[in-house]
Design a protein around this motif. Structure first.
Motif, PDB file in Angstrom:
ATOM      1  N   PRO A 248     -44.343   0.341  56.615  1.00  0.00           N
ATOM      2  CA  PRO A 248     -43.817   0.633  57.939  1.00  0.00           C
ATOM      3  C   PRO A 248     -42.197   0.482  57.540  1.00  0.00           C
ATOM      4  N   CYS A 249     -41.257   1.338  58.623  1.00  0.00           N
ATOM      5  CA  CYS A 249     -39.899   1.264  58.560  1.00  0.00           C
ATOM      6  C   CYS A 249     -39.714  -0.190  59.130  1.00  0.00           C
ATOM      7  N   VAL A 250     -38.882  -0.888  58.241  1.00  0.00           N
ATOM      8  CA  VAL A 250     -38.371  -2.114  58.503  1.00  0.00           C
ATOM      9  C   VAL A 250     -37.913  -2.465  60.093  1.00  0.00           C
ATOM     10  N   GLY A 251     -38.415  -2.916  60.989  1.00  0.00           N
ATOM     11  CA  GLY A 251     -37.804  -3.263  62.250  1.00  0.00           C
ATOM     12  C   GLY A 251     -38.977  -2.431  63.349  1.00  0.00           C
ATOM     13  N   ASP A 252     -39.672  -1.444  62.720  1.00  0.00           N
ATOM     14  CA  ASP A 252     -40.561  -0.757  63.520  1.00  0.00           C
ATOM     15  C   ASP A 252     -41.862  -1.525  64.049  1.00  0.00           C
ATOM     16  N   LEU A 253     -41.729  -2.490  64.930  1.00  0.00           N
ATOM     17  CA  LEU A 253     -42.718  -3.350  65.384  1.00  0.00           C
ATOM     18  C   LEU A 253     -43.918  -2.354  66.148  1.00  0.00           C
ATOM     19  N   GLN A 254     -43.402  -1.149  66.720  1.00  0.00           N
ATOM     20  CA  GLN A 254     -44.544  -0.477  67.255  1.00  0.00           C
ATOM     21  C   GLN A 254     -45.611   0.052  66.361  1.00  0.00           C
ATOM     22  N   TYR A 255     -44.934   0.011  64.943  1.00  0.00           N
ATOM     23  CA  TYR A 255     -45.939   0.686  63.953  1.00  0.00           C
ATOM     24  C   TYR A 255     -46.228  -0.391  62.890  1.00  0.00           C
ATOM     25  N   GLY A 256     -46.392  -1.623  63.275  1.00  0.00           N
ATOM     26  CA  GLY A 256     -46.830  -2.680  62.416  1.00  0.00           C
ATOM     27  C   GLY A 256     -45.977  -3.459  61.453  1.00  0.00           C
ATOM     28  N   ALA A 257     -44.488  -3.333  61.681  1.00  0.00           N
ATOM     29  CA  ALA A 257     -43.580  -3.997  60.689  1.00  0.00           C
ATOM     30  C   ALA A 257     -43.653  -5.383  61.067  1.00  0.00           C
ATOM     31  N   ASP A 258     -43.104  -6.118  60.155  1.00  0.00           N
ATOM     32  CA  ASP A 258     -43.142  -7.681  60.166  1.00  0.00           C
ATOM     33  C   ASP A 258     -41.897  -7.995  61.120  1.00  0.00           C
ATOM     34  N   PRO A 259     -42.134  -8.718  62.039  1.00  0.00           N
ATOM     35  CA  PRO A 259     -41.167  -9.221  62.825  1.00  0.00           C
ATOM     36  C   PRO A 259     -40.303 -10.269  62.233  1.00  0.00           C
ATOM     37  N   THR A 260     -40.810 -10.913  61.279  1.00  0.00           N
ATOM     38  CA  THR A 260     -39.999 -12.033  60.694  1.00  0.00           C
ATOM     39  C   THR A 260     -38.977 -11.341  59.665  1.00  0.00           C
ATOM     40  N   LEU A 261     -39.309 -10.164  58.887  1.00  0.00           N
ATOM     41  CA  LEU A 261     -38.341  -9.359  57.934  1.00  0.00           C
ATOM     42  C   LEU A 261     -37.422  -8.885  58.869  1.00  0.00           C
ATOM     43  N   ALA A 262     -37.790  -8.205  59.903  1.00  0.00           N
ATOM     44  CA  ALA A 262     -36.957  -7.612  60.832  1.00  0.00           C
ATOM     45  C   ALA A 262     -35.802  -8.666  61.386  1.00  0.00           C
ATOM     46  N   ALA A 263     -36.120  -9.978  61.476  1.00  0.00           N
ATOM     47  CA  ALA A 263     -35.185 -10.813  62.205  1.00  0.00           C
ATOM     48  C   ALA A 263     -34.299 -11.078  61.117  1.00  0.00           C
ATOM     49  N   ARG A 264     -34.923 -11.718  59.774  1.00  0.00           N
ATOM     50  CA  ARG A 264     -34.028 -11.857  58.660  1.00  0.00           C
ATOM     51  C   ARG A 264     -32.895 -10.882  58.485  1.00  0.00           C
ATOM     52  N   LEU A 265     -33.406  -9.546  58.408  1.00  0.00           N
ATOM     53  CA  LEU A 265     -32.329  -8.528  58.186  1.00  0.00           C
ATOM     54  C   LEU A 265     -31.607  -8.255  59.411  1.00  0.00           C
ATOM     55  N   GLY A 266     -31.792  -8.820  60.423  1.00  0.00           N
ATOM     56  CA  GLY A 266     -31.081  -8.423  61.943  1.00  0.00           C
ATOM     57  C   GLY A 266     -31.235  -6.811  62.176  1.00  0.00           C
ATOM     58  N   VAL A 267     -32.464  -6.475  62.176  1.00  0.00           N
ATOM     59  CA  VAL A 267     -32.698  -5.245  62.816  1.00  0.00           C
ATOM     60  C   VAL A 267     -33.351  -5.240  63.979  1.00  0.00           C
ATOM     61  N   THR A 268     -33.169  -4.571  65.085  1.00  0.00           N
ATOM     62  CA  THR A 268     -33.798  -4.396  66.208  1.00  0.00           C
ATOM     63  C   THR A 268     -34.478  -3.175  66.784  1.00  0.00           C
ATOM     64  N   ARG A 269     -34.743  -2.468  65.519  1.00  0.00           N
ATOM     65  CA  ARG A 269     -35.201  -1.042  66.020  1.00  0.00           C
ATOM     66  C   ARG A 269     -35.699  -0.666  64.571  1.00  0.00           C
ATOM     67  N   GLN A 270     -36.033   0.578  64.420  1.00  0.00           N
ATOM     68  CA  GLN A 270     -36.648   1.021  63.268  1.00  0.00           C
ATOM     69  C   GLN A 270     -35.587   1.389  62.424  1.00  0.00           C
ATOM     70  N   TRP A 271     -35.601   1.237  61.030  1.00  0.00           N
ATOM     71  CA  TRP A 271     -34.406   1.360  60.114  1.00  0.00           C
ATOM     72  C   TRP A 271     -34.898   2.639  59.694  1.00  0.00           C
ATOM     73  N   LEU A 272     -34.177   3.676  60.458  1.00  0.00           N
ATOM     74  CA  LEU A 272     -34.519   5.311  60.011  1.00  0.00           C
ATOM     75  C   LEU A 272     -33.004   5.940  60.631  1.00  0.00           C
ATOM     76  N   HIS A 273     -32.630   6.814  59.546  1.00  0.00           N
ATOM     77  CA  HIS A 273     -31.384   7.428  59.964  1.00  0.00           C
ATOM     78  C   HIS A 273     -31.492   8.852  59.488  1.00  0.00           C
ATOM     79  N   ALA A 274     -31.159   9.810  60.320  1.00  0.00           N
ATOM     80  CA  ALA A 274     -31.178  11.483  59.971  1.00  0.00           C
ATOM     81  C   ALA A 274     -29.648  11.412  59.124  1.00  0.00           C
TER      82      ALA A 274
END
Length: 308
Positions: A248-274
């Protein structure tokens, strides 16, 4: 006034709970079916049932489906952080920031691209539903990056066709968990609403065809940066396909991302950019291309991934 549907229960649903049977018959979520039962909009052989009642093959169902609530109209007010990448008489290309929806919808009270453009004095096409005029494609509220809006009616028609015929080049960068194997590939898996009815989408047999091409740009210890090209444009497509691959995209908790990794990288939403958008200009036919830089939160997370 709702839409009344009357039909017998198919024998194949004999013994199913009523809410589950309604979900299968009408394509509702179980939650939606339960709401209709609770509000008295479902009769079984003329009587008001409970959602847990077991249905009998041949029993007569009367289901009143209320009309969907009307979508709110856009509020014309400038959107902080939304920048214009390009504008002419036919199109305007924006770099959409986090927390901004493409257009108003039921349940969304935040800022929108359409409202931001109108609030800043930009004209948009009058084609399309009133609340989404000029919108020819969408990005999720928390997905950032390049998005084109039609200003003229000819642009609306041409761009809608281009997106439908898949002649638009849509490129995204995504930071996903783990390492892809193989490093590049294609996900061809149909997408439809998640059976839970909780607003998620999922790979579902019989869903709409959905094709995602990916290529690894760089692998870090716990994550990989991908370049992604969409062939189709389903709701949450990249997020669903990456989750289905168990990356899953880092930070995408809705789709099963690891909250620990998201917190370590400081991401509060899915890491996804157009990151880029390219298409035949609707007026000139010239191939035009627009690119965007990562916003600050994603760039910071990428630096942290590189250091960890």
């Amino acid at each position: 006034m709702g839409d009344l549907r009357s039909l017998p229960v198919p024998d194949g649903l004999e013994g199913e709970r009523l809410d589950a049977a309604l979900a299968r018959l009408f394509g509702f979520s179980r939650t939606r079916a339960a709401e209709l039962i609770a509000s008295g909009d479902v009769l079984v052989d003329g009587s008001t049932p409970a959602k847990s009642d077991r249905v009998r093959g041949g029993a007569w169902l009367d289901v009143t489906i209320p009309p969907p609530p009307a979508a709110p109209m856009p509020v014309a007010e400038p959107v902080p952080g939304m920048t214009i990448l390009y504008e002419d008489d036919d199109i305007v290309v924006v770099n959409k920031p986090i927390g901004v929806a493409a257009h108003p919808s039921v349940g969304w009270t935040g800022p929108t691209v359409i409202g931001g453009l109108l609030g800043a004095g930009h004209r948009v096409s009058t084609s399309g539903a009133a609340e989404r005029q000029g919108i020819v494609h969408r990005l999720d509220a928390n997905t950032t990056g390049a998005m084109v809006v039609a200003k003229s009616e000819r642009a609306y028609t041409a761009l809608k066709r281009a997106f439908k015929e898949r002649t638009v080049d849509k490129r995204y960068h995504a930071l996903v968990q783990g390492h892809m194997d193989p490093l590049r590939g294609t996900v061809d898996a149909p997408i439809d609403r998640h059976p839970s009815g909780d607003g998620r989408w999922a790979v579902v047999a019989g869903g709409k065809d959905s094709i995602t091409h990916y290529d690894t740009i760089e692998a870090f210890r716990a994550a990989s940066l991908l370049d992604i090209k969409l062939e189709t444009g389903r709701t949450h497509q990249i997020r669903v396909h990456m989750s289905a691959l168990r990356h899953p995209c880092v930070g995408d908790l809705q789709y099963g991302a690891d909250p620990t990794l998201a917190a370590r990288l400081g991401v509060t939403r899915q890491w996804l950019h157009a990151v880029s958008l390219a298409f035949d200009h609707p007026a000139t036919g010239e191939w035009v291309s627009f690119t965007t830089d990562y916003p600050a939160d994603l760039a910071e997370a990428l630096d942290r991934a590189d250091d960890s």
